[in-house]
Design an enzyme around this catalytic site. Structure first.
Site, PDB file in Angstrom:
ATOM      1  N   TYR A  96      -8.634 -20.071 -21.419  1.00  0.00           N
ATOM      2  CA  TYR A  96      -9.171 -20.441 -20.121  1.00  0.00           C
ATOM      3  C   TYR A  96      -9.739 -21.855 -20.153  1.00  0.00           C
ATOM      4  CZ  TYR A  96     -12.305 -20.655 -16.127  1.00  0.00           C
ATOM      5  OH  TYR A  96     -12.955 -21.054 -14.989  1.00  0.00           O
ATOM      6  N   GLY A  99     -11.510 -20.482 -12.477  1.00  0.00           N
ATOM      7  CA  GLY A  99     -11.950 -19.417 -11.596  1.00  0.00           C
ATOM      8  C   GLY A  99     -10.806 -18.471 -11.270  1.00  0.00           C
TER       9      GLY A  99
END
Length: 523
Positions: free
Chosen positions: A51, A58
């Site tokens: 990530y 998000g």
């Protein structure tokens, strides 16, 4: 010089840099650890989905980002989230924020290049303050908007406050010979994903809350002095049987303040002697009103709240509040939510409730001093002029009353105001930066109220002619403030002098007594 990275920073360390112009240095061992952490992530992230490195952010994390766009991804994050609004944070708040962000990154779990921490250190030491706005962050996934404005400056864009003026970042960097940051891996997300805005503001709130508590104890003690209060309500014997550290800390401080006062009365000398009690109705009150008699019980929990909030906020300042956490020692990257600001948010809400109560105590003591029917010692509104023609402190009381009322409204907790956003990815948030900012306003208001109480006490002391009978601590305050706000009887606008008194209180921490020696064993 305050070294960052060598050991945990304390509230005193923040104070040295923020108020005493101490410079910051970076610990060499911590820098080596950051470099090792960065190199590990660079190698580890190859051919893996991580990530914020090769994914969107998000709810967009499901989308993989191509190799050629990885650095552009970080710049896009910074620029798109530089969307703050409202007033600019004060330079002092921004400086505290930068120290908090620097200290978190110096823990060596964020995968950043050492260029980031060196640049932050240079901004702090050169008093270059990024323009950061008070509105934007929801305090989960970090203070994204506030920290985006910090990151925007780090990459050489946006504006800064330098030499008291808002100036283009690029222009200031050139003048002080600072080189903008070049993103290398995930520096954008690492700067944004943290609780450092709420924490930095929270640190300043704590430093000011400690001052307010000390001033409140001092003003309460002086109020008791000038009305000739009895000594037993702040005695060791009465307070020690109540098993709360804060109450006993306040009581000990109170006793130390009035230890050489010639005005405080001993109950045994006045009400326990037979010849003094042979009457049906006593002119003097046997016990003072609660705002004078219950100071230790009221300020005690406030002292405890401040102390616990300090433990939590300083703990946050020394924490890794990033996502993901890059752990090169265990050779892994851990995804989670250390950016969530609930710890700070809850403590800021508790702190603003405590400071609001402190301002309420001040307002009640002020009312007691201004109401001749209550104190039976002073003219109405401590009016040193002609009654009916002059007004004394009457106008200033309105300001104190309305300001305390504002504090009461502001004290509804932000912690309970979670609103889902970010396509419901952030479905429960802390609102920590809002909580810290509102607490800052409550604290500012409290200084205004205490300034009015302080001036009222000065007028009362002059009316009673008791300055030389005060405790030495009280006399010192009287002398200092009379230099700023001379005695008055006539009616003139006093708002400029009041502003000077407020500034004096906010910039100075009264020396009341030796540090609390610790009666834990007795409690």
């Amino acid at each position: 010089m305050v070294s960052v990275g060598k050991a945990n920073l304390s509230l005193a360390d923040f104070e040295e840099v923020l108020f005493n112009e101490e410079r910051i240095s970076l610990d060499a061992e911590a820098l080596a650890n950051i470099e090792e952490n960065h190199l590990f992530l660079k190698q580890f992230s190859s051919n893996k989905l991580i990530y914020g490195i090769n994914t969107g952010f998000g709810p967009m994390a499901q989308y993989k980002v191509s190799e050629e766009n990885l650095l552009a991804l970080q710049y896009n994050l910074i620029r798109s989230h530089s969307s703050g609004a409202g007033n600019l944070l004060s330079p002092l708040s921004v400086k505290s924020l930068m120290i908090a962000r620097l200290n978190s990154l110096m823990q060596g779990y964020s995968g950043v290049h050492t260029d980031v921490v060196h640049l932050l250190k240079d901004l702090i030491n050169n008093d270059v303050y990024p323009c950061i706005y008070e509105h934007g962050g929801v305090g989960a996934s970090g203070d994204l908007v506030q920290l985006a404005h910090l990151a925007l400056v780090l990459i050489g864009e946006g504006e800064v406050i330098f030499n008291g003026e808002v100036q283009p970042t690029a222009q200031v960097f050139e003048s002080v010979q600072i080189k903008p940051l070049s993103i290398q891996l995930r520096e954008g997300l690492a700067i944004l994903n943290g609780t450092s805005a709420m924490t930095g503001i929270g640190v300043l709130n704590l430093l000011n809350a400690h001052k307010l508590l000390n001033w409140s104890i001092l003003l309460s003690a002086i109020t008791n002095e000038i009305v000739g209060a009895y000594d037993d309500h702040f005695s060791f014997e009465l307070n020690v049987v109540k098993k709360h550290l804060g109450q006993n800390k306040v009581a000990e401080t109170f006793r130390n303040i009035v230890s050489d006062s010639k005005l405080i009365r001993k109950r045994a000398d006045h009400l326990y002697r037979h010849e003094n009690i042979d009457q049906e109705v006593f002119e003097d009150k046997v016990q003072e009103y609660y705002s004078l008699r219950c100071v230790t019980q009221i300020l005690g929990p406030i002292a405890d709240t401040i102390d616990y909030a300090e433990k939590v906020v300083i703990g946050e300042a020394n924490s890794v509040n990033d996502n993901p956490v890059v752990d090169h020692k265990n050779k892994n990257v851990f995804h989670g939510g250390n950016f969530h600001g609930d710890y700070v948010s809850l403590e800021m809400d508790k702190l603003k409730i405590a400071i609001t109560k402190l301002s309420m105590l001040s307002e009640r003591q002020l009312n007691y001093l201004l109401n001749d029917k209550l104190n039976k010692k002073l003219p109405p509104f401590v009016n040193l002029g002609t009654l009916g023609l002059n007004f004394g402190m009457q106008g200033m009381q309105f300001t104190a009353t309305s300001t305390v009322a504002e504090n009461q409204t502001l004290s509804f907790p932000m912690y309970l105001h979670s609103i889902p956003n970010n396509n419901d990815n952030q479905d429960i948030v802390s609102m920590g930066c809002n909580a810290a900012s509102l607490t800052r306003k409550v604290i500012e208001n409290a200084f205004e109220v205490l300034a009015i109480q302080a001036v009222t006490l000065l007028q009362a002391i002059d009316y009673l002619g008791c300055a030389e009978q005060l405790s030495s601590v009280a006399k010192q305050m009287y002398d200092d403030l009379r230099e700023i706000f001379p005695v008055f009887a006539d009616d003139k606008p006093r708002y400029k002098e009041m502003r000077l008194v407020k500034e004096y209180l906010s910039k100075n921490n009264p020396v009341l007594c030796p540090a609390f020696l610790g009666q834990e064993a007795a409690l």
